[in-house]
Motif scaffolding. Sequence first.
Motif, short mmCIF file in Angstrom:
data_model
loop_
_atom_site.label_atom_id
_atom_site.label_comp_id
_atom_site.label_asym_id
_atom_site.label_seq_id
_atom_site.Cartn_x
_atom_site.Cartn_y
_atom_site.Cartn_z
N VAL A 63 10.94 75.19 -20.01
CA VAL A 63 11.44 73.93 -19.49
C VAL A 63 12.35 73.48 -19.27
CG1 VAL A 63 9.00 73.21 -20.88
CG2 VAL A 63 10.92 73.01 -22.32
N SER A 64 12.68 72.55 -18.61
CA SER A 64 13.86 71.97 -17.77
C SER A 64 13.56 71.29 -17.73
CB SER A 64 13.73 73.56 -16.99
OG SER A 64 12.92 73.41 -15.85
N SER A 65 15.21 70.60 -16.70
CA SER A 65 15.06 69.25 -16.32
C SER A 65 13.95 68.43 -16.13
CB SER A 65 16.74 68.59 -15.43
OG SER A 65 15.98 67.86 -15.44
N GLY A 66 13.68 67.79 -16.06
CA GLY A 66 12.62 67.03 -15.38
C GLY A 66 11.42 67.00 -15.45
N ASP A 67 10.90 67.48 -16.79
CA ASP A 67 9.34 68.61 -17.08
C ASP A 67 9.03 67.45 -18.38
OD1 ASP A 67 8.51 70.68 -15.70
OD2 ASP A 67 10.32 72.03 -17.15
N SER A 68 8.30 66.91 -19.21
CA SER A 68 7.37 66.48 -19.53
C SER A 68 6.45 67.24 -20.17
CB SER A 68 7.41 64.93 -19.28
OG SER A 68 6.77 65.06 -18.31
N GLY A 69 6.02 66.41 -22.05
CA GLY A 69 5.34 66.94 -22.85
C GLY A 69 4.92 67.84 -23.95
N VAL A 72 8.30 70.56 -24.56
CA VAL A 72 9.53 69.21 -24.39
C VAL A 72 9.57 68.30 -25.95
CG1 VAL A 72 10.88 67.64 -23.02
CG2 VAL A 72 9.57 69.35 -21.86
N GLU A 73 8.10 67.61 -26.37
CA GLU A 73 8.39 67.36 -27.22
C GLU A 73 8.76 68.56 -28.82
OE1 GLU A 73 5.77 64.41 -30.69
OE2 GLU A 73 5.49 64.41 -28.20
N TYR A 74 7.91 69.46 -28.64
CA TYR A 74 8.31 70.05 -30.03
C TYR A 74 10.01 71.25 -29.69
CZ TYR A 74 3.36 70.57 -31.42
OH TYR A 74 2.27 70.95 -31.21
N LEU A 75 10.35 71.21 -28.46
CA LEU A 75 11.81 71.07 -28.20
C LEU A 75 12.98 69.95 -28.63
CD1 LEU A 75 14.54 73.04 -26.71
CD2 LEU A 75 13.87 72.36 -24.33
N GLN A 76 12.26 69.32 -28.24
CA GLN A 76 13.45 68.31 -29.25
C GLN A 76 13.22 68.22 -30.62
OE1 GLN A 76 11.56 65.51 -26.62
NE2 GLN A 76 13.07 65.59 -25.21
N ARG A 77 12.30 68.54 -31.04
CA ARG A 77 11.83 68.58 -32.30
C ARG A 77 12.79 69.47 -33.34
NH1 ARG A 77 6.50 66.36 -34.05
NH2 ARG A 77 6.38 64.39 -33.40
N GLY A 78 12.22 70.90 -32.71
CA GLY A 78 13.56 71.74 -33.21
C GLY A 78 14.99 71.50 -32.81
N LEU A 79 15.69 71.40 -31.43
CA LEU A 79 16.62 71.28 -31.27
C LEU A 79 17.64 70.06 -32.62
CD1 LEU A 79 16.43 70.75 -27.11
CD2 LEU A 79 17.86 72.38 -29.46
N LYS A 80 16.65 69.09 -32.48
CA LYS A 80 17.13 68.09 -33.59
C LYS A 80 17.21 68.44 -34.88
CE LYS A 80 15.61 63.41 -34.46
NZ LYS A 80 15.25 62.91 -33.91
N ALA A 81 16.45 69.27 -35.53
CA ALA A 81 16.15 69.97 -36.36
C ALA A 81 17.29 70.69 -36.41
CB ALA A 81 14.98 70.38 -37.14
N SER A 82 17.61 71.69 -36.60
CA SER A 82 18.52 73.26 -36.21
C SER A 82 19.82 72.70 -36.22
CB SER A 82 17.44 74.16 -35.72
OG SER A 82 17.96 73.65 -34.08
N GLY A 91 9.14 63.63 -24.97
CA GLY A 91 8.64 64.30 -24.01
C GLY A 91 8.73 64.98 -23.05
N HIS A 92 10.59 63.61 -22.58
CA HIS A 92 10.86 63.68 -21.06
C HIS A 92 12.08 65.44 -21.65
CE1 HIS A 92 7.76 61.23 -20.40
NE2 HIS A 92 8.40 60.51 -20.96
N PHE A 93 12.49 65.61 -20.63
CA PHE A 93 13.60 66.24 -20.44
C PHE A 93 14.19 66.66 -19.73
CE2 PHE A 93 14.92 71.54 -21.42
CZ PHE A 93 15.77 71.24 -20.76
N GLY A 94 15.58 65.51 -20.16
CA GLY A 94 16.49 64.56 -18.88
C GLY A 94 17.65 65.29 -19.20
N ASP A 95 18.99 63.85 -19.51
CA ASP A 95 20.01 64.58 -19.24
C ASP A 95 20.54 65.59 -20.32
OD1 ASP A 95 20.57 64.67 -16.54
OD2 ASP A 95 20.74 62.76 -17.09
N GLN A 96 20.34 64.50 -22.12
CA GLN A 96 20.59 64.27 -23.19
C GLN A 96 19.21 66.42 -23.71
OE1 GLN A 96 19.39 60.53 -25.07
NE2 GLN A 96 21.73 60.30 -25.54
#
Length: 128
Positions: A63-69, A72-82, A91-96
């Motif tokens: 997944v990369s910039s512009g993707d959603s779903g 992406v939400e799993y990725l965001q949760r993993g990044l926040k947690a770790s 669920g939106h892969f944006g700049d942040q």
Amino acid sequence: MRRVQVTLAAIGHDPGAADGVFGPATEKALRAYQSSLGTGVDGIAGPRTWGALATHHAAGSTVSSGDSGTEVEYLQRGLKASSGVDLATDGHFGDQTEAAVSAYQKARGLAVDGVAGAETWAALKHGQ
């Protein structure tokens, strides 16, 4: 703690009742999960273990910039947690999200491209 218990149960490590209490059954299940990851087993739900739990159900597709779903939400949760990064789990892969992926990759010694590919997912899913 309840989220840890629910996730551990869903992936086959029985923590007992999902009551939000870190008791002996939860510790045993957490240690078994950490052992299955091949990382240090300390029975503590620290950032790396949280990241692995948060991404466990992800398929790990790139997944990369512009993707959603959901991925992406799993990725965001993993990044926040770790990483403890302040990141929306929308669920939106944006700049942040791209910046958080890049920072995670850099901190883990991975190739920094801001794209969550196989190496990034493997690091997250294995508590690295």
